[in-house]
Every structure is written in structure tokens, then in C-alpha cells.
Design a protein around this motif. Structure first.
Motif, PDB file in Angstrom:
ATOM      1  N   ARG A 207      -1.145   8.158 -16.480  1.00  0.00           N
ATOM      2  CA  ARG A 207      -0.308   8.405 -16.581  1.00  0.00           C
ATOM      3  C   ARG A 207       0.594   8.146 -16.975  1.00  0.00           C
ATOM      4  O   ARG A 207       1.385   8.966 -15.917  1.00  0.00           O
ATOM      5  CB  ARG A 207      -0.336   6.203 -15.986  1.00  0.00           C
ATOM      6  N   TYR A 208       0.635   7.743 -18.337  1.00  0.00           N
ATOM      7  CA  TYR A 208       2.445   8.171 -19.516  1.00  0.00           C
ATOM      8  C   TYR A 208       2.774   9.781 -18.883  1.00  0.00           C
ATOM      9  O   TYR A 208       3.906   9.614 -19.242  1.00  0.00           O
ATOM     10  CB  TYR A 208       2.135   7.467 -20.598  1.00  0.00           C
TER      11      TYR A 208
ATOM     12  N   MET B 112       4.949   5.337 -10.060  1.00  0.00           N
ATOM     13  CA  MET B 112       4.046   4.028 -11.830  1.00  0.00           C
ATOM     14  C   MET B 112       4.059   2.252 -11.089  1.00  0.00           C
ATOM     15  O   MET B 112       4.296   1.435 -12.229  1.00  0.00           O
ATOM     16  CB  MET B 112       5.492   4.431 -12.838  1.00  0.00           C
TER      17      MET B 112
ATOM     18  N   GLN C  41       8.037  -1.831 -17.726  1.00  0.00           N
ATOM     19  CA  GLN C  41       6.385  -2.546 -17.103  1.00  0.00           C
ATOM     20  C   GLN C  41       6.672  -3.607 -17.148  1.00  0.00           C
ATOM     21  O   GLN C  41       6.513  -5.033 -16.332  1.00  0.00           O
ATOM     22  CB  GLN C  41       5.317  -1.935 -17.691  1.00  0.00           C
TER      23      GLN C  41
ATOM     24  N   ARG D  83       0.180  -3.165 -10.762  1.00  0.00           N
ATOM     25  CA  ARG D  83      -1.035  -4.073 -10.557  1.00  0.00           C
ATOM     26  C   ARG D  83      -1.399  -4.489 -11.797  1.00  0.00           C
ATOM     27  O   ARG D  83      -2.513  -5.876 -12.118  1.00  0.00           O
ATOM     28  CB  ARG D  83      -1.718  -2.810 -10.067  1.00  0.00           C
ATOM     29  N   LEU D  84      -0.851  -3.581 -12.651  1.00  0.00           N
ATOM     30  CA  LEU D  84      -0.592  -4.326 -14.463  1.00  0.00           C
ATOM     31  C   LEU D  84      -0.667  -6.161 -14.605  1.00  0.00           C
ATOM     32  O   LEU D  84      -1.170  -7.267 -15.008  1.00  0.00           O
ATOM     33  CB  LEU D  84      -0.307  -3.272 -15.578  1.00  0.00           C
TER      34      LEU D  84
ATOM     35  N   LEU E 242       7.897   0.725 -21.712  1.00  0.00           N
ATOM     36  CA  LEU E 242       6.722  -0.374 -21.248  1.00  0.00           C
ATOM     37  C   LEU E 242       8.208  -1.475 -21.752  1.00  0.00           C
ATOM     38  O   LEU E 242       7.868  -2.314 -20.610  1.00  0.00           O
ATOM     39  CB  LEU E 242       7.201  -0.780 -23.066  1.00  0.00           C
TER      40      LEU E 242
ATOM     41  N   ASP F 246      -8.461  -5.934 -19.614  1.00  0.00           N
ATOM     42  CA  ASP F 246      -7.973  -6.588 -18.193  1.00  0.00           C
ATOM     43  C   ASP F 246      -8.141  -5.074 -16.692  1.00  0.00           C
ATOM     44  O   ASP F 246      -8.123  -4.972 -16.099  1.00  0.00           O
ATOM     45  CB  ASP F 246      -6.895  -7.071 -17.478  1.00  0.00           C
ATOM     46  N   LEU F 247      -8.369  -4.174 -17.669  1.00  0.00           N
ATOM     47  CA  LEU F 247      -8.650  -2.542 -16.911  1.00  0.00           C
ATOM     48  C   LEU F 247     -10.429  -2.115 -17.106  1.00  0.00           C
ATOM     49  O   LEU F 247     -10.696  -2.337 -18.213  1.00  0.00           O
ATOM     50  CB  LEU F 247      -7.427  -1.656 -17.142  1.00  0.00           C
TER      51      LEU F 247
ATOM     52  N   TYR G 213       1.666   0.917 -10.001  1.00  0.00           N
ATOM     53  CA  TYR G 213       0.947   0.750 -11.050  1.00  0.00           C
ATOM     54  C   TYR G 213       1.384  -0.929 -12.220  1.00  0.00           C
ATOM     55  O   TYR G 213       0.540  -1.187 -12.302  1.00  0.00           O
ATOM     56  CB  TYR G 213       1.219   2.230 -12.235  1.00  0.00           C
ATOM     57  N   TYR G 214       2.148  -0.630 -12.696  1.00  0.00           N
ATOM     58  CA  TYR G 214       2.639  -1.961 -12.650  1.00  0.00           C
ATOM     59  C   TYR G 214       2.473  -2.849 -12.198  1.00  0.00           C
ATOM     60  O   TYR G 214       2.405  -3.653 -12.969  1.00  0.00           O
ATOM     61  CB  TYR G 214       4.549  -1.256 -13.661  1.00  0.00           C
TER      62      TYR G 214
END
Lengths: 404, 435, 234
Positions: C109-110, B1, B353, B7-8, B350, C97-98, B4-5
Motif C-alpha cells: 500500500r505504501y 489510499m 491516516q 477502512r482502517l 501516518l 485488526d487486519l 483504505y484509511y
């Protein structure tokens, strides 16, 4: 007016408004104290040394070898220097004002009361010093050739005359006028008695940050050692070329010695005050940076809050608000936030100033810094808010009816 | 994760490039400015010899003027120095003071030049961990026999011998010949803790000789001399016998027992001297270890400490700015946060993130801050160079890099806590409806 | 499967108390296509939010797939949302933005699935809404109808028990809306339960079962007929 509605609207977004206000308060605290320190340092740097610095330079001769004759060399050096084209006069001294290195001693007027000693810089000089440095007599006169005494550095002195600064005279003889001080006797730890023959307006001690920096005495005496320090005064505008010529002249005179420390007084001053001017430059950068960051923050958040309220602004326009009224609304909003900020800032500014005064050797801040700083920050805030506010006025009334 | 975060975070940066860049700039400036001052304070006020700073002690004897209540003298008189040397009670000990001399190179091409030297004892070199390029210090016998030996600084050796191994060569200064026994490697501790009385940020000396020679040859002394009492009589001997202080005395003591013992010895000595009419004040003799001595002597300039306060406040302004901007940015993401919650994100994920997003901005701010710090230090170097201070030590080293980046990330995450908390706690349903 | 008994929701501010739902009871069985209608402010959205575990309720019981959700913490509620519920919103709520692939990827993902497991699921989901070829596009590059299809793919990718759709066609023109409705019907035909809030009486009438909410309560069929036009005007 519309202050009421603005205040209520701000209350709904109190955190955002508070953040900006606190930011302005801290900014003001740093900026005002920094500006105060800058001004304080430049005041210190601007204090006159009492010398005509622009046309002065100095150089040091250090002799070595067994056949080095101190007194002869010193006399010859001074004669040669004085004959050099462009030279007005030259003198031998033991220390130079503002240079950071020299001697100090305690002086008193009651021989037996050592507790009454007043700290003063001591300059061992020749009779040409007054003319060379451009010292300004306010009472009495300087020395004569016959007053000069010569001794080894470990010996005791038999000089018997002294010239002092007006500041020192005022400390020692608070009740006498300068003219009345002439003829009085001064005692130092090293010397039995010195007769006061003159008072000069000003001659700073070598250490600018010393508390007694305006207290100096001049004694007509030279140490006989291998070390000689000369100060040379040149015709205006000729200092730099004469300085090179003088160095070559002494270096090539045949005596076994090294010439060093060839420097104009201006250069020496800027080296001595180097840390102060460095601090000032750093603080100026800090001030500019903070104004920039602060404005950036105001602009960023103003843009954000206006974007968030586009529809509301459009509605206001639709309900008949003029562009000017929209502009006024946002400028007024900024003014309110900034005012809260500078009020808190004024308190913090004074608090920090007190911290600096108590912990560091700094004078108290003059009263007008905080209010002037507050006004300046309000002006900066208004300027920063102007751009986004003008953009807000371009939002058309039609925005009200459009769903985004 | 995590990636991933990350990249976000990068994608989110691109969504509000202006707002994000403003934040990165604010952090870079705040952190960069703070790191300039941090580097100065860290080095100027840091421990110059951490592994033994608590074993090296500056000896302070209160031989001051009984009629005044000023601080004890910073240095020692010749009489006391000789007494301590003869007693020889410490594990290692050295008296030390500065002198100046004209060096007359044999090579006629090099003109004689003035130099500053230090008189010291054989123990000086091992006590202060002085590094040698060639040879070594002299032996204790050389001290006792007043041998004319000399240790050169690397720079002096460069100047006189072109950097070659000069051990065994002789050089001429103060009108006599001295044999070179050692050449130092680069040695410029900051602060110059072994002599803070004569400028804690001055350059090191160019020559080192047995201290006794300064006295025996009546060499021209350099450095501070303070006398509270007039010298009785004339000549050099009168000066030596006076209450003038001009010598620094350091001892190395291995543990606190040795320290206590040495202090007792000093006090006993002072009491003996009282009987002779000296040490007229109340007993106030002290042993200061390296760090205590630097604090006692206020080595860290006021300017640095003031700047430290102001820089911390500047950083605070930048962080407040960042809080405001992060709040704007994260609250602007309410719809996305709501959607993510609907899709199964719990508040914890969240939170993480957005902490990573804040940390990402902090990282960028920190990297840019390094550049700010680098140029800031170069600027300060130029400014302080005018004040004739040593500035080579001011550079961005690994400590500075690590601290800068770490501080930037931590600060930004801390600044982000409230905005993140606010953004993650808005009722998701509100923001899922049409805006 | 979804069972609400006497659920009430009261909003409190400093001065006012408003009841959004009053003793609301409803049971939805597997495979149903339920539409919820009612005037603005009647409590439709509150029902949907409670059903979707986005909001808590004040009293009553709610069993989701047999689980009483009242005692669950945020973490477990998030897990239930992730595994059992698919959301479709009026304004799509795609991550701007995805790209499409990454958008559909979010719920997986979650769920903590491996990349190798996620990839075929995502591709299938996009395939099923006819957008497999545009996987690398950003939402902004698509039309509204296409965006809603992505949102549907995202809601379906985790194979939820049921879909909660909040005015899914509200932002679409009528032709596009028709397409989306056909897609939803198709999904329902394949067995996925759908609960849809809508303004559109026509859509409501076409559905298997229509619930009309009025003032926080389920109204009887007659009242629904009588009051609906008035609500439209408001």
C-alpha cells in the motif's frame, strides 16, 4: 503521605492530567453559571404579584356592531358574573399583573418638576378590585362607588383618587411612614392631581422584567370602549369549572361581542415566564449533560491510565501495598487533578459571571457559588474515579511477574 | 489510499469500541447541543431578507422629551408620518401600524372572531417581498382614495373561505364591508423584522388594509403607543396632534446616495419643525437598515446569546474530552504506528491516516449529533411553545445538517491534531521491541 | 550493500550522555546471513534501528545500497525502508485488526501499487510461508509461529534487499523456533540477505557470520567466546 510520588508521577503525564483539569475547570464554569442563572430565574418567577392567583381567572369581551353599549354591557357583565355560583367577586380592570401588557406613566409629587417622574404601572380599576384580587392594605382604604369616573379613551380624566403600592410610596416619600403618605397629592403627566387614599402591600406591574416592577398605581376610572377585561375570583377549587361557565354566560348574553383570552392567572403567569422557564429547563439539561460528559471523561481516562499501569500496580501489590492503599492512590491522584481543575475553574467561573453581568442584564453572583461548586465537582470527580479505582485494587500481585 | 484509511478507521473503532463510542457520544452531545443554539441564533439573529436588507430603512426621528436623555422614540408621531408621506421622497415607502377588529363572517356557522390587522401602504408588499397566493396588494390609488380593500393572510382565507380564491369577495369587520384584493401565501419572516417593536417573534397579522383607514375610521389600534407629553385637548384629533408615537415608517432606498439624500431631507424637515417648537433635542435622526435596526432593537434575546456562550463552552468540554480520549487511543496504537513506519510509512501518511480516523469518529459524532440536535430542537419548541413564541422555523434544514456534520468532523480533526502529532512522533524503535 | 563506517550513536538526556554505538564499522554483502549477538544493552538493537533507518545516528557514515542515508528526510527514509528493507520483530507486530492478507498488503500500500498488482504478490508471499489458505484469518486466530510466518511474508512481499530480524524466535517455543529458522535459512538460500539479532548462541554459531557487540563496539571473536556466557546470566 504519598502525595509527593503521585505528583511526580502526574508530572510525567502532565498533558493527560492537564486535559482533565482544564475540562473540569470549563465544566465548573458552565455549571456554576448555569445554576446561578437557574436560581436567579426561579427567584424572579417566585416573586409574589400581590394577587391571590390560585383562585383568579380573567376574560376579555370585545364588542362590535353599532348598537353595542359599553357601559351597560360592562355593568351587566359584572353583575352576571358575581351572581354565578362559585364566584366570590369580579372586577373590571385595564390590565393584569404578570400578563405582559398594560399601561405605564410617570408620577411625581412636585407638579412642576417633570424630571422627578417615577415610572409606574397604571391600573384603571373599579371599586371591587381590592376585594377581588385580594390586595392587602397597609394604610388607608380603597375606592367607593362614588369615586368611579368613566371616559372615552381619548378624553382626559377627572378621577381624583389613587391607591399605590408600598414600594412606590417608599420611592416617592422616602421619609414618611405609609400612614403619613395618606392624604398627600400625586401628579401624573395625564392628570392634574390625585389624592392618595390607600397603600397596598404589593401589586406588580404587568411586565415582570421591568426595573420598576413593584411600582403600581390604581385609579378609579374606566374607559368606555368596546374592550372590557374582567378578573373573577372563585371559591377555592372551583376556578376551572366557573371559568367555562363564565365564558358561556357572557358569550350567550345576546350582546354583539366576542369573548376571548379566557385564562387562569396561573396559566397567564406561566406564559409570561415561558422564556424564563424554557431557559431554566435548557440550562438544567446542560448541567446534567456536562456532569455526565465530565464523569465519562474521568472514567474513560482513569480506566486507560490504570490499564497502562497494571504491571506497576501489581508490583506495588507484590511489594506489600494493601488494596486500600491502591484505592487511596488513585483517588488521591484524582483529587489532586480535580483540585487544580476547580481552582482554575473558580477563576473562570467568576470571570464568566463578570462577562454575563456586564453584557447582559444580570445580577452579580453570590460569593458562595464558586466554593460550593468546587466542592460539588470534587465530589463528582471522586465518585467517577471510584469505579476504576476499585477495579485497580483487583489487580493481583502476580501481574508483576507476568509479561503481557 | 483514502478508502483504505477509512477502512482502517472502521477497524480501529472496533478495536476499542468503548473508548471510540465514548468519543462519538461526547462529540454528538457537544455538537448537537451547540447546533440547537446555533439554529436558534442563526434564525433569530439572521438576515430575514438578505437580498435587500441594505436597501430597506427604518426611519427614526428624535422627537423625544427634551428634559430626559433617553433613547429616541422607536416609532413616529402622526404629524411626522403625514409629513413624510406627503413629501414622498423615497423610492418606496410605507407607514404601518397594527389594529384589532372583530371579523363578522357572512356564514352564520362561523362565529365572529377577533383578529389583528396591519395598516400599510401599497408599497408595503413589494418592499418586503410579500408573496401572494391569489390576487395582489392594492394600488397606490386605493391608498389615496381610502378604498375599503383588504388583503387576507393565508390562514384567514382558510378560515373564511375554506382556502378558495376569495379575490373579489367582501368581508365584514370593524362594522363595515371590505373587498378582498389579495390573499397572501405563507409569510412568516423570522424575526418579524418589519415590526420588531411589537414582538419580533410574534405571528404575522391576519388582515392588511390601507393605513389611512385606521385613522379615518378611528379603528382600535393595537401595538405600542408611547407618549412623553400629555395630550392637549380631548378626542381622536387631539391624539393625532400629540407627541405620541405609534407608527412605524419604512423606506426603500436604492443606493447610499439615496440614503444620504433621504437623511438630509429628514434633518431639514426636523429643523423646520424645530422652528415650530418641536424636535427640541439635538438633531439625532437616523436611517437604520434591516440588520442595523434589529441590532439597535436588540432583537436577539439575551437568553439566546447567553446560551450561545454556554453551548460553545459545552462543546469545548466535549472536545477536551475527545482530545484526552484520542490521546489515549492513539498512544495505545504506538506499536502499530511503529510497525507501519518500519514497513515504509512516512510521517505524512501516518498523519493523514490518523486525521482520517479522527474525521471518521467526527463523522459518526456529527451524524449522531444531528439526532441530538433534532430532539433538542423539538424540546426547545415545546418549551418555547409555552411562551407563545413562533417555533415552526426551528427545524433541522440542509444548512443545519451541513454545518453540524462539517463542524463535527473539523472539530474532531482539530482535537486530534495534538494526539496525532504525539503518536506519530514517538520513536518507532521503542515500540517495536517487546512490550 | 550495507556499509557502516565509524557510526556512533549518543543518547542525551538533560543530565546523562550515553553512547550506544561507538565507532561501529560493518559491511554486509549481498546474500550473507549475519547474526548479531551480545548482552542486553550492548547496542544490538540500536544497530538494527540505525540499519533499518528507524533511528538516526550521531556521527560516521552509513551507505545503504550505495546511498548515504545521513542526509535523507523522513519521506525518503520511509521510501527506502519500504523498498529495500524487510523487518521481522520478536513480537511479530502484526496489525491486530487486519486479516493476514491485509497485513501482508501494508508495505505494498505504501508503495502505491494498484490492487491488481498487489494481489498476486500477497498471495505468493503467503503461499511461500504456507499460510495461503488462512488469508482471511485475523492474527489472533493463529499460533505464535504462524504469526511470525505472516510477519516474514509481510517482510518479503516487497522483495527487499535484506531482512532485519530482531530476535525473531524470542517469543516462540523451541520447536516452532526451529521451523522459523528453517524458513529464514530457506529464504537466505534463495538469495535474500538477512541480518538477525539474537540471544541464541547456538543459532549464532550456525550462521555464516556472527558479529558480537560489546559495549557499543564489535568485539573480536575471542572476547565473544569468553564473555557470552556471562551476558546470558545477566
Amino acid at each position: 503521605m504519598e502525595i509527593g510520588p503521585i505528583l511526580r508521577a502526574l508530572w510525567h503525564n502532565k498533558l493527560g492530567a492537564m486535559l482533565i483539569a482544564v475540562q473540569i475547570a470549563v465544566t465548573m464554569t458552565v455549571i456554576i453559571n448555569a445554576i446561578f442563572i437557574i436560581n436567579e430565574r426561579s427567584r424572579l418567577m417566585a416573586r409574589p404579584s400581590g394577587l391571590e392567583e390560585a383562585n383568579l381567572f380573567h376574560l376579555t369581551s370585545v364588542g362590535y356592531g353599532d348598537d353595542f353599549n359599553e357601559q351597560v354591557t360592562s355593568d351587566d357583565d359584572l353583575n352576571m358574573l358575581r351572581q354565578l355560583p362559585g364566584v366570590v367577586n369580579a372586577t373590571a380592570v385595564n390590565a393584569i399583573p404578570v400578563s405582559g401588557s398594560g399601561s405605564s406613566t410617570g408620577v411625581r409629587i412636585d407638579m412642576d418638576d417633570r424630571t422627578a417622574n417615577v415610572g409606574t404601572a397604571i391600573y384603571r380599576v373599579d371599586e371591587q378590585v381590592f376585594d377581588t384580587l385580594g390586595l392587602n392594605f397597609i394604610a388607608g382604604e380603597g375606592f367607593d362607588v362614588t369615586d368611579m369616573r368613566y371616559r372615552s379613551s381619548a378624553g382626559t380624566t377627572d378621577a381624583d383618587k389613587v391607591v399605590m403600592t408600598e414600594a412606590l410610596a417608599a420611592i416617592l416619600f422616602p421619609d414618611l411612614t405609609p400612614n403619613e403618605v395618606i392624604g398627600e397629592t400625586l401628579y401624573t403627566d395625564q392628570v392634574t392631581a390625585l389624592q392618595i387614599v390607600g397603600i397596598v402591600e404589593r401589586l406588580q406591574a404587568p411586565w415582570p422584567s421591568w426595573e420598576n416592577v413593584e411600582s403600581s398605581v390604581l385609579i378609579p376610572e374606566q374607559f368606555l370602549d368596546t374592550y372590557s377585561l374582567y378578573v373573577v375570583r372563585t371559591e377555592p377549587g372551583q376556578r376551572d369549572q366557573v371559568m367555562r361557565a363564565a365564558e358561556d354566560l357572557l358569550a350567550g348574553s345576546g350582546a354583539d361581542r366576542v369573548i376571548r383570552g379566557v385564562n387562569s392567572l396561573e396559566q397567564t403567569r406561566s406564559e409570561t415566564y415561558g422564556a424564563d422557564s424554557a431557559l431554566s429547563s435548557i440550562l438544567k439539561t446542560v448541567v446534567v449533560t456536562l456532569v455526565f460528559i465530565n464523569s465519562m471523561g474521568i472514567v474513560g481516562l482513569a480506566v486507560f491510565s490504570i490499564n497502562k499501569r497494571r504491571k506497576q500496580i501489581g508490583t506495588r501489590r507484590a511489594l506489600g501495598a494493601s488494596k486500600f492503599e491502591i484505592l487511596r492512590y488513585f483517588l488521591l491522584e484524582n483529587l489532586l487533578i480535580t483540585t487544580v481543575g476547580v481552582l482554575v475553574g473558580a477563576v473562570l467561573t467568576i470571570a464568566l459571571s463578570i462577562v454575563l453581568t456586564t453584557n447582559f442584564n444580570m445580577p452579580a453572583m453570590a460569593w458562595y457559588y464558586a466554593p460550593l461548586g468546587a466542592l460539588a465537582l470534587i465530589a463528582i470527580g471522586q465518585l467517577a474515579a471510584l469505579g476504576p479505582s476499585v477495579r485497580a485494587t483487583t489487580i493481583t500481585p502476580a501481574t508483576a511477574t507476568r509479561t503481557v | 489510499m483514502f478508502f483504505y484509511y477509512l477502512r482502517l478507521s472502521a477497524l480501529s473503532y472496533k478495536r476499542n469500541p468503548v473508548l471510540s463510542t465514548l468519543m462519538v457520544l461526547a462529540i454528538a452531545i457537544g455538537i448537537g447541543a451547540y447546533m440547537v443554539v446555533f439554529t436558534m441564533q442563526h434564525t433569530m439573529g439572521g438576515d430575514p431578507i438578505p437580498h435587500k436588507s441594505d436597501q430597506l430603512f427604518h426611519v427614526s426621528l428624535d422627537t423625544g422629551d427634551p428634559e430626559r436623555d433617553d433613547d429616541p422614540p422607536e416609532q413616529l408621531t402622526y404629524i411626522d408620518t403625514m409629513a413624510l408621506l406627503e413629501a414622498n421622497r423615497a423610492y418606496r415607502q410605507t407607514a404601518t401600524s397594527k389594529f384589532s377588529a372583530i371579523i363578522e363572517p357572512e356564514n352564520p356557522e362561523i362565529r365572529p372572531f377577533a383578529s389583528l390587522g396591519r395598516g400599510a401602504f401599497a408599497d408595503f408588499f413589494p418592499m418586503f417581498d410579500v408573496p401572494f397566493l391569489y390576487g395582489s396588494g392594492w394600488s397606490p390609488d386605493a391608498d389615496q382614495n381610502r378604498e375599503q380593500v383588504v388583503v387576507l393572510s393565508q390562514e384567514t382565507n382558510e378560515r373564511l373561505f375554506g382556502g378558495n380564491n376569495s379575490v373579489g369577495e367582501t368581508i365584514r369587520f370593524d362594522g363595515a364591508l371590505f373587498q378582498v384584493v389579495g390573499v397572501l401565501a405563507e409569510w412568516t419572516p423570522i424575526p418579524k423584522y418589519y415590526d420588531v417593536n411589537n414582538g419580533p417573534f410574534d405571528e404575522g397579522e391576519e388582515l392588511y388594509i390601507p393605513w389611512y383607514l385606521i385613522v379615518e375610521r378611528e379603528m382600535s389600534r393595537s401595538g405600542n403607543t408611547n407618549c412623553w407629553k400629555s395630550i392637549e385637548g380631548t378626542g381622536f384629533q387631539a391624539f393625532l396632534n400629540s407627541e405620541c408615537v405609534w407608527i412605524q415608517y419604512w423606506v426603500e432606498l436604492e443606493d447610499s446616495d439615496a440614503e444620504a439624500e433621504y437623511l438630509t431631507f429628514l434633518n431639514n424637515y426636523a429643523n423646520e419643525q424645530k422652528a415650530l417648537g418641536r424636535f427640541q433635542r439635538e438633531l439625532n435622526n437616523n436611517l437604520y437598515d434591516v440588520n442595523e435596526w434589529m441590532i439597535e432593537q436588540e432583537v436577539l434575546p439575551d437568553e439566546t446569546r447567553i446560551l450561545n456562550i454556554l453551548a460553545a463552552m459545552l462543546l469545548a468540554v466535549c472536545l477536551l474530552n475527545t482530545i484526552g480520549l484520542l490521546l489515549a487511543k492513539f498512544l495505545g496504537k504506538s506499536a502499530e504506528i511503529g510497525a507501519r513506519q518500519a514497513l515504509g510509512a512516512h510521517k505524512g501518511s501516518l498523519f493523514i491516516q490518523h486525521m482520517i480516523e479522527a474525521g471518521f469518529i467526527g463523522l459518526l459524532g456529527g451524524l449522531l449529533g444531528l439526532i441530538v440536535a433534532y430532539f433538542g430542537l423539538e424540546g426547545v419548541k415545546i418549551l418555547l411553545g409555552n411562551a407563545r413564541m413562533q417555533t415552526e422555523w426551528m427545524h433541522v434544514d440542509t444548512t443545519v445538517v451541513t454545518v453540524t456534520v462539517a463542524l463535527a468532523i473539523v472539530c474532531t480533526i482539530v482535537a486530534g491534531l495534538y494526539p496525532i502529532w504525539r503518536a506519530c512522533n514517538v520513536n518507532p524503535s521503542i515500540h517495536l521491541k517487546t512490550q | 550493500m550495507l556499509q557502516m563506517n565509524n557510526v556512533s550513536k549518543v543518547f542525551r538526556t538533560d543530565t546523562v550522555q550515553t553512547s550506544a554505538l561507538k565507532d561501529f564499522s560493518l559491511t554486509v554483502d549481498e546474500g550473507e546471513f549475519v547474526t548479531i549477538t551480545g548482552p542486553s544493552g550492548c547496542g544490538k538493537t540500536t544497530f538494527l534501528n540505525i540499519a533499518g533507518l528507524l533511528e538516526t545516528y550521531t556521527s560516521g557514515t552509513y551507505l545503504l545500497d550505495g546511498v548515504d542515508v545521513s542526509q535523507l528526510g523522513d519521506f525518503q527514509r520511509a521510501r527506502l525502508r519500504n523498498e529495500k528493507i524487510g523487518f521481522i520483530f520478536q513480537s511479530f507486530n502484526l496489525m491486530p485488526d487486519l486479516n493476514l492478507f491485509d497485513n501482508v498488503d501494508v508495505p505494498l500500500r505504501y508503495r502505491g501499487m494498484k490492487a491488481s498488482e498487489r494481489k498476486p504478490l500477497i498471495e505468493n508471499a503467503l503461499e511461500s510461508v504456507g499460510l495461503a489458505s488462512r488469508m482471511k484469518h485475523l492474527p489472533a486466530q493463529l499460533s505464535g509461529g504462524q504469526q511470525q510466518r505472516v510477519a516474514i511474508a509481510r517482510a518479503l512481499v516487497g522483495s527487499p534487499l535484506f531482512l532485519l530480524a530482531d530476535e525473531p524466535t524470542g517469543n516462540l517455543d523451541s520447536n516452532t523456533a526451529l521451523g522459523v529458522m528453517e524458513l529464514l535459512q530457506e529464504i537466505n538460500d534463495k538469495g535474500t540477505t538477512i541480518i538477525m539479532v539474537t540471544h541464541d548462541q547456538l543459532l549464532a554459531k550456525q550462521s555464516q557470520r556472527n558479529i558480537h557487540i560489546l559495549d557499543g563496539r564489535i568485539s573480536t571473536g575471542d572476547q565473544a567466546e569468553a564473555l557470552a556466557p556471562a551476558a546470558e546470566v545477566a
